[in-house]
Design a protein around this motif. Structure first.
Motif, mmCIF file in Angstrom:
data_model
loop_
_atom_site.group_PDB
_atom_site.id
_atom_site.type_symbol
_atom_site.label_atom_id
_atom_site.label_comp_id
_atom_site.label_asym_id
_atom_site.label_seq_id
_atom_site.Cartn_x
_atom_site.Cartn_y
_atom_site.Cartn_z
ATOM 1 N N LEU A 1 -4.653 2.658 -1.025
ATOM 2 C CA LEU A 1 -5.574 1.763 -1.732
ATOM 3 C C LEU A 1 -5.977 2.309 -3.101
ATOM 4 O O LEU A 1 -6.841 1.740 -3.770
ATOM 5 C CB LEU A 1 -6.835 1.529 -0.886
ATOM 6 C CG LEU A 1 -6.615 0.832 0.457
ATOM 7 C CD1 LEU A 1 -7.942 0.668 1.194
ATOM 8 C CD2 LEU A 1 -5.949 -0.526 0.270
ATOM 9 N N TYR B 1 -17.795 3.147 4.714
ATOM 10 C CA TYR B 1 -17.785 4.178 3.671
ATOM 11 C C TYR B 1 -17.856 3.578 2.268
ATOM 12 O O TYR B 1 -17.752 4.297 1.284
ATOM 13 C CB TYR B 1 -16.521 5.041 3.804
ATOM 14 C CG TYR B 1 -16.373 5.668 5.174
ATOM 15 C CD1 TYR B 1 -16.929 6.908 5.457
ATOM 16 C CD2 TYR B 1 -15.702 4.997 6.192
ATOM 17 C CE1 TYR B 1 -16.810 7.477 6.718
ATOM 18 C CE2 TYR B 1 -15.578 5.552 7.460
ATOM 19 C CZ TYR B 1 -16.134 6.789 7.721
ATOM 20 O OH TYR B 1 -16.025 7.344 8.971
ATOM 21 N N MET B 2 -18.050 2.256 2.169
ATOM 22 C CA MET B 2 -18.089 1.592 0.868
ATOM 23 C C MET B 2 -19.393 1.884 0.134
ATOM 24 O O MET B 2 -20.472 1.914 0.728
ATOM 25 C CB MET B 2 -17.951 0.077 1.040
ATOM 26 C CG MET B 2 -16.540 -0.405 1.253
ATOM 27 S SD MET B 2 -16.509 -2.216 1.319
ATOM 28 C CE MET B 2 -14.765 -2.503 1.582
ATOM 29 N N GLY C 1 -11.241 -0.942 0.844
ATOM 30 C CA GLY C 1 -11.772 0.273 1.448
ATOM 31 C C GLY C 1 -12.198 0.014 2.879
ATOM 32 O O GLY C 1 -11.917 -1.038 3.456
ATOM 33 N N THR C 2 -12.886 0.976 3.462
ATOM 34 C CA THR C 2 -13.386 0.865 4.829
ATOM 35 C C THR C 2 -14.887 0.608 4.765
ATOM 36 O O THR C 2 -15.620 1.410 4.165
ATOM 37 C CB THR C 2 -13.100 2.165 5.608
ATOM 38 O OG1 THR C 2 -11.684 2.427 5.559
ATOM 39 C CG2 THR C 2 -13.544 2.047 7.052
ATOM 40 N N GLU D 1 0.828 -1.204 0.000
ATOM 41 C CA GLU D 1 0.000 0.000 0.000
ATOM 42 C C GLU D 1 0.867 1.261 0.000
ATOM 43 O O GLU D 1 0.562 2.240 -0.679
ATOM 44 C CB GLU D 1 -0.928 -0.001 1.217
ATOM 45 C CG GLU D 1 -2.061 -1.006 1.117
ATOM 46 C CD GLU D 1 -2.881 -1.090 2.391
ATOM 47 O OE1 GLU D 1 -2.681 -0.224 3.281
ATOM 48 O OE2 GLU D 1 -3.711 -2.010 2.514
ATOM 49 N N ASP E 1 -16.061 6.842 -5.139
ATOM 50 C CA ASP E 1 -15.412 7.901 -4.352
ATOM 51 C C ASP E 1 -16.428 8.954 -3.918
ATOM 52 O O ASP E 1 -16.350 9.494 -2.802
ATOM 53 C CB ASP E 1 -14.315 8.582 -5.182
ATOM 54 C CG ASP E 1 -12.989 7.830 -5.162
ATOM 55 O OD1 ASP E 1 -12.842 6.904 -4.341
ATOM 56 O OD2 ASP E 1 -12.110 8.176 -5.970
ATOM 57 N N HIS F 1 -8.759 10.460 6.505
ATOM 58 C CA HIS F 1 -7.872 10.669 5.362
ATOM 59 C C HIS F 1 -8.045 12.062 4.750
ATOM 60 O O HIS F 1 -7.543 12.332 3.663
ATOM 61 C CB HIS F 1 -8.116 9.596 4.296
ATOM 62 C CG HIS F 1 -7.682 8.232 4.733
ATOM 63 N ND1 HIS F 1 -8.052 7.081 4.069
ATOM 64 C CD2 HIS F 1 -6.908 7.827 5.777
ATOM 65 C CE1 HIS F 1 -7.533 6.034 4.684
ATOM 66 N NE2 HIS F 1 -6.839 6.462 5.723
ATOM 67 N N ARG G 1 -10.486 5.350 -3.477
ATOM 68 C CA ARG G 1 -10.980 4.092 -2.907
ATOM 69 C C ARG G 1 -10.975 4.005 -1.377
ATOM 70 O O ARG G 1 -11.320 2.963 -0.829
ATOM 71 C CB ARG G 1 -10.227 2.875 -3.481
ATOM 72 C CG ARG G 1 -10.338 2.747 -4.984
ATOM 73 C CD ARG G 1 -10.183 1.328 -5.457
ATOM 74 N NE ARG G 1 -8.850 0.787 -5.262
ATOM 75 C CZ ARG G 1 -8.464 -0.411 -5.696
ATOM 76 N NH1 ARG G 1 -9.331 -1.187 -6.335
ATOM 77 N NH2 ARG G 1 -7.241 -0.840 -5.505
ATOM 78 N N ASP G 2 -10.625 5.078 -0.681
ATOM 79 C CA ASP G 2 -10.704 5.003 0.783
ATOM 80 C C ASP G 2 -10.906 6.391 1.394
ATOM 81 O O ASP G 2 -10.208 6.781 2.336
ATOM 82 C CB ASP G 2 -9.445 4.350 1.354
ATOM 83 C CG ASP G 2 -9.671 3.799 2.765
ATOM 84 O OD1 ASP G 2 -10.843 3.618 3.151
ATOM 85 O OD2 ASP G 2 -8.678 3.551 3.474
ATOM 86 N N LYS H 1 -12.460 8.988 3.715
ATOM 87 C CA LYS H 1 -13.114 9.020 5.018
ATOM 88 C C LYS H 1 -12.480 10.151 5.822
ATOM 89 O O LYS H 1 -11.409 10.665 5.445
ATOM 90 C CB LYS H 1 -12.965 7.678 5.738
ATOM 91 C CG LYS H 1 -11.531 7.192 5.917
ATOM 92 C CD LYS H 1 -11.513 5.791 6.528
ATOM 93 C CE LYS H 1 -10.087 5.258 6.674
ATOM 94 N NZ LYS H 1 -10.083 3.886 7.237
ATOM 95 N N SER I 1 -18.376 7.708 -0.917
ATOM 96 C CA SER I 1 -17.561 7.808 0.306
ATOM 97 C C SER I 1 -17.470 9.252 0.780
ATOM 98 O O SER I 1 -17.475 9.524 1.989
ATOM 99 C CB SER I 1 -16.156 7.255 0.049
ATOM 100 O OG SER I 1 -16.208 5.910 -0.375
#
Length: 505
Positions: free
Chosen positions: A159, A179-180, A175-176, A54, A195, A142, A136-137, A139, A198
């Motif tokens: 990711l 939040y998917m 992903g988490t 990652e 995206d 981030h 892709r992640d 939240k 999320s």
């Protein structure tokens, strides 16, 4: 920036099972950064191996990107079996930190902040998606906060996926979970719309201080059902505006084809921002360029302080020119120094970039030289060396930070209070990464360009600024350009040493 010994490590910002992020100071320049560290050997478990993979993905993606609402990459290196990634430090932490803080205080985040952060993250996503990169992640943990909460930046690209020209969708379930997007939960191909979903979950959480699909007794099956049917508690209309509630609803649409694009979200959110330009009273014009105008203005909310307001019409620019504008604001922000024009703040609204700068009380150096020439006078030698020393000091500071000015001239040198001379206008400035040592674009003002810039042979580096500084020194002594002459134009200008008369550079 290629060795851990170049940094003084500070507090640990966050620690995971196989990685950690530490605040550090780059000893050569004093710049404070964030350093992410993972074990490069990764022999303990598959999870450790995934962590290294990652981080390698994050490095690859970050090297491709440059945007004011993305965390800035500095460099990376290996050291004693560990992999280190050096990045911009978020002075205000993450939005997850902010949410926790507000919950503890039993308060809520004001709506105007949410619109501003939504604009910033949507701007970052529009940039990513245009370059075929899927985050892709997304939240709150981030999304990072800067400038006392006035700016948000997207980070953590571990990711992320860069699509090729022939790839439109991803399939991996990453992903988490909270939040998917529904299409990921259903195991379907997904693209940029995931995206956006999320982002909608994050926006809801900023308002409600809880994720939209979490319940105290929820298992993964129930979570999947809630997500795929967009079942979440409505935001209270007595607290949040109709426009804000509608924005959340538009983004959290189950069908990805009916979700707005990042650019659409940005356009809609930008309309809701309180106009910051109304905080300034324009009292005069200082100068005008092709895409910009500089005003003398009173900053009302800052005690009626007089400032220089640089307004740039970025909607008329191509992507490269727009990136240079963002880079100028970023460089000025990083280069706080007594002999560099002070940066106060910047913002974007209605496709106009506004940079708030220190006002030079006595104009630029070109005006001073013109007044001296028309008065049939010359500068005293101590004045010449005083001015020259301050320009040298500014360039020394810039070069230590690996920034080349590329347009040093009297018009970009300013005379402030008490005879202090400051270098400004970094519109053509260039930041060099640790692996880059030369530029190749022929930019600048012809009479101040060094021979290696004009010849465009093999590139040029920091010493081209030194040449320009030498031309300025000649003008300080003689009040005229060393290369100007009857019939000489830019195309005839060869910038050879033999063109210089009377004073040797």
């Amino acid at each position: 920036m290629n060795d851990l010994g170049s940094y003084q490590l500070g507090r640990c910002i966050i620690r995971g099972k196989s990685s950690r992020v530490t605040e550090a100071t780059y000893l050569e320049t004093g710049v404070v950064v964030a350093i992410k560290q993972v074990n490069e050997v990764a022999s303990q478990s598959d999870k450790d191996a995934n962590t290294v993979k990652e981080m390698e993905t994050e490095i690859t993606i970050l090297q491709m990107l440059d945007h004011p609402n993305l965390i800035k990459y500095h460099t990376h290196f290996g050291h004693h079996g560990d992999l280190f990634l050096v990045m911009e430090l978020a002075s205000g932490g993450t939005l997850a930190n902010k949410i926790d803080q507000v919950k503890e205080q039993e308060k809520r985040i004001e709506e105007h902040f949410l619109w501003r952060w939504l604009c910033d993250v949507a701007s970052a996503l529009a940039y990513l998606h245009k370059r075929r990169v899927l985050h892709r992640d997304i939240k709150p943990s981030h999304i990072f906060i800067f400038q006392n909460g006035l700016q948000a930046k997207l980070g953590d690209f571990g990711l992320s996926k860069a699509f090729s020209d022939t790839t439109q969708c991803a399939m991996s379930c990453v992903g988490t979970p909270l939040y998917m997007a529904p299409e990921i939960v259903r195991g379907e191909p997904y693209s940029y719309g995931s995206d956006i979903w999320s982002l909608g979950c994050s926006l809801y959480e900023m308002a409600a201080l809880v994720q939209p699909f979490t319940r105290s007794d929820m298992d993964f099956v129930a979570l999947g059902h809630a997500i795929t049917n967009a079942e979440y508690p409505e935001l209270p209309p007595e607290v949040w505006s109709t426009d804000f509630i509608n924005m959340v609803s538009k983004i959290l649409t189950v069908d990805p084809l009916h979700r707005p694009s990042a650019q659409t979200v940005l356009d809609l959110a930008a309309c809701k921002l309180v106009s910051r330009i109304q905080d300034f009273q324009i009292i005069g014009s200082i100068g005008r360029g092709q895409f910009s105008e500089v005003h003398r203005a009173l900053w009302k909310s800052s005690g009626e302080r007089e400032v220089a307001l640089k307004r740039i019409q970025i909607y008329e620019m191509d992507d490269d020119a727009r990136s240079e504008v963002y880079a100028e604001a970023k460089m000025l922000q990083e280069l706080a120094h007594p002999t560099i024009i002070k940066y106060f703040d910047s913002f974007t609204e209605e496709m106009e970039m506004v940079i708030i700068l220190e006002l030079a009380a006595h104009g630029d150096l070109s005006s001073l030289l013109s007044r001296t020439r028309h008065g049939n006078r010359m500068l005293e030698e101590h004045q010449v060396w005083g001015i020259f020393f301050q320009i040298c000091d500014a360039l020394h500071h810039m070069h230590r930070h690996r920034i080349m000015h590329r347009d040093v001239k009297p018009e970009n040198t300013f005379v402030c209070q008490h005879g202090v001379v400051k270098l400004g206008d970094l519109g053509l400035g260039r930041y060099f990464s640790s692996n880059t040592y030369k530029a190749h674009s022929v930019v600048g003002t012809p009479f101040y360009m060094s021979p290696e810039v004009i010849s465009d042979a093999g590139g040029y580096s920091f010493k081209s600024d030194i040449w320009s500084m030498g031309v300025v020194l000649y003008e300080l002594y003689t009040l005229r350009s060393p290369f100007a002459g009857p019939g000489l134009n830019y195309y005839m200008l060869g910038l050879k040493p033999q063109h210089v008369d009377e004073v040797c550079l």
